[in-house]
Scaffold this active site. Structure first.
Site, PDB file in Angstrom:
ATOM      1  N   ASP A  29       0.856  -1.175   0.000  1.00 17.15           N
ATOM      2  CA  ASP A  29       0.000   0.000   0.000  1.00 17.15           C
ATOM      3  C   ASP A  29       0.902   1.237   0.000  1.00 17.15           C
ATOM      4  O   ASP A  29       2.030   1.183   0.480  1.00 17.15           O
ATOM      5  CB  ASP A  29      -0.871  -0.023   1.261  1.00 17.15           C
TER       6      ASP A  29
ATOM      7  N   ASP B 193      -2.055  -0.810   5.899  1.00 17.60           N
ATOM      8  CA  ASP B 193      -2.472  -0.374   7.231  1.00 17.60           C
ATOM      9  C   ASP B 193      -3.959  -0.098   7.335  1.00 17.60           C
ATOM     10  O   ASP B 193      -4.488  -0.003   8.431  1.00 17.60           O
ATOM     11  CB  ASP B 193      -1.687   0.877   7.644  1.00 17.60           C
TER      12      ASP B 193
ATOM     13  N   ASP C 179      -7.120  -2.701   3.171  1.00 18.12           N
ATOM     14  CA  ASP C 179      -6.043  -3.656   2.894  1.00 18.12           C
ATOM     15  C   ASP C 179      -6.315  -5.038   3.481  1.00 18.12           C
ATOM     16  O   ASP C 179      -5.686  -6.020   3.095  1.00 18.12           O
ATOM     17  CB  ASP C 179      -4.714  -3.148   3.475  1.00 18.12           C
TER      18      ASP C 179
END
Length: 894
Positions: A342, A620, A624
């Site tokens: 990410d 985080d 995700d």
């Protein structure tokens, strides 16, 4: 129903509600029956008993349980026919104890129950302001139903997915859901396409997100599992946990051992029957001999030692700021060939930062913490015209308010313009709050005794209202900053004759003097560029997956080295249009995915897995979590990470440092190499045991009458003492320095690849030859001088000593594929200690009179012990020569 693409009136009509009166009590009851409570469904969790029993499904554990049962059967048979021997009864219960200890260790390490759904549920707002029967009231958010009219203001959590009816300067923090680092502006009258991704649905607010600015009236369109957050929860609940490569390899090893053991036992049984005849007693004896061989062939300590090695790895990881939730994840991370990361909060700092400045007529400058002249003036003006604050507590920054404003406030602070001091010196006497239609914010401050209107906002708007300044040159600068994915704001001012009694934008926001531009971005973490380069050096493909805009994502990816020449960047919408076959063809070329949905992330992970890659996913946010769980190893951020992400992940980084992943990969690779060393050590010693028992029983027993040199307690000692302690020490071997210069091992790579199988065979044969040599030598040298009968007990003593001591030498051989002279014989202190302890314990068995008798051995002449010691050291000489000539090569994934 797609409320984001429908007219508000149509949405209200479809939900049978009224924006003034809301739902009636009867409608609420009806909708509650229809849609249920506004809660997330929970997946039934496994109890501690179920998780304990799961530890016994491993093939190796099943083989050990069968071995324990067979060993008990042999002991009972021997007891019935020859009298019970307490020593023989110990073995099956020791094996069972090993299995139980292994299971308990596994449960302890994996005792954290799945927290993902709980975390999602806890993120929901506990209360909501709702209009029902024409009356505004506060209710539990769980009682909300589709059709409810809710009110929202800054600081509120959004209790359910809702379509905006009215909004005033509304902004919603959605980074946990979309991955965007800046709060999203919301507009009740925005027109949105039906297939727009979540981040572009600007007329909607979503459950679990928060309101950072403005107010709104909205109609609830989805509750519970039907919300976007609920859909993620559903994906998370339905995603099956995949087996790690290590679990698969150990399962295959267990199956292979089972087949080999059965084959050897059958051959031994058949040979004895053919040799001794088909008499009933002979059949029973042959069967029991075969069973004894089976028990000696199983490396009882392997599952427990592997668990211990992994546990040691977990402790090492903790020291490197990585917390492992599942033991096998330690090794899996080392196998990673693709890291899907990410962007927001993982590769970047998740904090807007002012990085460029431009003042009228000048050039674009990098901002590095200091400013003077017009640049300093612009930053001070920008800080005065901001409601955001930066508070310093114990040396740490705390940003309060809009991230773009706090970026300006912090930049001014660094340059010497402390916000509180500026506000005290130049008090605010009037203001026009930010408005999404005007795209401007204006304050009136007293500067040098005169009222000055300071205007901050979109450059295009300010440019049209400016009468003084080189706007064309500023436009070029603005375009340049924007092309580099910077968020650009303009600052201008207007001197006033007096403080306006009723400020209006017509009076304050026209005839402006242009000051300059500020460019901001959520910058990459400084250590990430080095970490990405190390990943590429190690043969690992880095991939960025984000909910942010493609221009921003690509710019960050280029700066970090994730996006290089020849790579592609696509959006989630483009990904949706690709067939599985197209994605399969292109997946290796795509380095950046932007504006993606949770479903997109899982599809990307699985596309890589289909290519045979071991995929790590870092992140985080709530968005995700499903991909973290679907990946071979999910890695969550400990500081900025949501509880949902941590609950779905296998590993959590306590320092949120991408560079820690590189250290974790290195540690994981080292642990897998150590596990291979443990497997090689245990299998080579067990191979020697099997060959010694088989050859002595079938060949020596047929031709010279010696038979099996070992009794059960001797084999038990070798398997549980001289096997286990050195094996644990091997698991603590330091990671070799060149391990990150190798490509990742393939997902389907055998445990025996890169020469391990050769080492096992060579060492097994070496130990067999030296042990049988000592066995025959001892039996011949100390034969009966009168009858000439070979001395079985003397031969057994020699065989036991040589095999036990050879295993200690073998532990040294397995430490490295390089020469021991290169790495140092005594560089592993744990190994030194284990060898000393094992040697001392073996000496007790060989030299203490009472103990010698219990173990079925006798005292030998002193020179025979020296011969035995010399034979025990022979394998290390042979292996050093093999390494020197290149017959045994160092592990090579290059």
């Amino acid at each position: 129903m797609t409320p984001h693409s429908q007219n508000v009136k149509d949405v209200l009509s479809e939900l049978k509600t009224d924006e003034i009166k809301g739902l009636t009590s009867a409608q609420v009851e009806e909708n509650t029956q229809k849609f249920g409570l506004n809660k997330l469904e929970e997946k039934k969790k496994k109890g501690i008993v179920a998780r304990f029993l799961e530890q016994f499904t491993d093939v190796m554990i099943i083989i050990l349980l069968i071995a324990a049962a067979i060993s008990l059967g042999v002991a009972i048979y021997e007891g019935v026919t020859h009298g019970f021997d307490i020593v023989e009864m110990i073995e099956p219960f020791l094996i069972l104890a090993i299995v139980l200890i292994n299971a308990i260790m596994g449960v302890v390490q994996e005792s954290k129950a799945e927290k993902a759904l709980d975390a999602l549920k806890n993120m929901s707002a506990p209360h909501a302001r709702v209009i029902r029967d024409g009356v505004e009231k506060i209710i539990m958010s769980a009682e909300l139903v589709p059709g409810d009219i809710i009110k929202l203001e800054a600081g509120d959590f959004v209790p359910a997915d809702a379509r905006l009816i009215k909004s005033v300067n509304l902004k919603s923090e959605e980074s946990a859901l979309t991955g965007e680092s800046v709060p999203s502006e919301k507009f009740a009258d925005a027109e949105v396409k039906e297939k727009a991704p979540i981040g572009d649905r600007t007329n909607m607010v979503f459950s679990g997100c928060s309101i950072t600015y403005g107010t709104a009236l909205a109609v609830v369109t989805a509750t519970g599992m039907q919300t976007e957050m609920g859909k993620i929860a559903g994906i998370l609940a339905n995603e099956e946990e995949s087996k790690t490569p290590l679990q698969e390899k150990l399962a295959k090893l267990g199956s292979l051992l089972g087949i080999l053991v059965l084959g050897i036992c059958f051959v031994m049984f058949a040979v004895q029957i053919i040799r001794d005849g088909f008499d009933f007693n002979n059949i029973i004896e042959a069967f029991m001999s075969a069973i004894s061989l089976a028990v000696s062939a199983i490396p009882e300590g392997l599952p427990a030692v592997v668990t211990i090695v992994l546990s040691i790895g977990v402790q090492r990881m903790v020291k490197r700021n990585a917390i492992i939730r599942r033991l096998p994840a330690v090794e899996t991370l080392g196998s990673s060939s693709v890291i899907c990361s990410d962007k927001t909060g993982t590769l970047t700092q998740n904090r807007m930062t002012l990085v460029k400045t431009y003042v009228d007529g000048g050039e674009i400058l990098d901002f590095e913490g200091s400013a003077e002249g017009e640049t300093y003036k612009m930053l001070c003006y920008g800080s005065l015209c901001s409601d955001g604050k930066v508070v310093f507590e114990n040396g740490a920054e705390k940003h309060i308010g809009d991230p773009t404003e706090t970026a300006i406030v912090l930049a001014a602070h660094k340059a010497g313009g402390v916000q509180d001091e500026l506000n005290a010196k130049h008090p605010r006497v009037g203001e026009l709050p930010f408005d999404s239609d005007r795209k401007l914010m204006t304050t009136v401050n007293m500067i040098d005794g005169k009222p000055v209107a300071i205007v901050k906002g979109a450059f295009d708007v300010i440019a049209k209202r400016t009468v003084k300044g080189d706007i064309e040159k500023a436009r070029i600068a603005c375009d340049d900053m924007s092309s580099n994915a910077l968020r650009v704001l303009a600052v201008a001012y207007k001197e006033l004759d007096e403080v306006p009694a009723n400020p209006s934008f017509e009076e304050l926001e026209y005839d402006l003097t242009f000051v300059g531009l500020v460019g901001m971005i959520d910058p990459p973490r400084p250590e990430c560029k080095v970490a990405v380069a190390t990943c590429r050096q190690a043969g690992i493909k880095p991939v960025m997956i984000t909910g942010d805009h493609i221009v921003t994502a690509t710019a960050i990816a280029k700066e970090l080295g994730i996006f290089v020449d020849g790579d592609k960047a696509i959006t989630g919408a483009q990904l949706d249009e690709m067939s599985d076959e197209e994605l399969d063809r292109e997946v290796r070329n795509i380095s950046v995915y932007a504006r993606v949905s949770p479903e997109n992330k899982i599809r990307i992970v699985k596309a890589w897995q289909k290519k045979g890659e071991v995929v790590s996913m870092t992140g985080d946010g709530v968005n995700d979590a499903p991909a973290l769980k679907a990946a071979d190893i999910g890695c969550a951020m400990g500081i900025t990470g949501t509880d949902v992400a941590k609950g779905a992940a296998d590993m959590t980084l306590t320092d949120d440092n991408f560079a820690t992943i590189v250290e974790a990969v290195k540690e994981g690779r080292g642990i897998f190499e150590n596990i291979k060393k443990v497997v090689g050590f245990l299998l080579s010693t067990n191979l020697a045991e099997v060959l010694v028992v088989f050859i002595s029983t079938v060949i020596l027993g047929s031709f010279v009458g010696l038979g099996n040199p070992f009794i059960p307690i001797q084999l038990l000692w070798i398997n549980l003492v001289t096997d286990s302690l050195p094996a644990i020490a091997l698991g603590m071997e330091a990671v070799e320095n060149d391990i990150m210069y190798h490509k990742p091992k393939h997902k389907n790579e055998s445990l025996f690849a890169h020469g391990l199988g050769v080492k096992i065979a060579l060492n097994g044969v070496l130990l067999t030859v030296t042990t049988l040599t000592g066995y025959v030598l001892g039996a011949i040298v100390m034969k009966n001088p009168v009858t000439g009968a070979l001395n079985h007990d003397a031969g057994s003593t020699m065989a036991f000593m040589i095999l036990a001591m050879s295993q200690l030498v073998q532990a040294l051989n397995m430490r490295t594929s390089h020469s021991l002279f290169k790495v140092g014989f005594f560089s592993n202190k744990t190994m030194n200690l284990s060898l000393l302890v094992c040697a001392a314990l073996t000496a007790i068995v060989l030299f203490i009179p009472g103990v010698v008798t219990v173990f079925g051995m006798i005292m030998l002449d002193w020179w025979m012990y020296l011969v035995g010691l010399g034979l025990s050291l022979l394998p290390i000489l042979v292996m050093e020569i093999a390494k020197a000539v290149g017959f045994i090569k160092s592990h090579a994934h290059k």
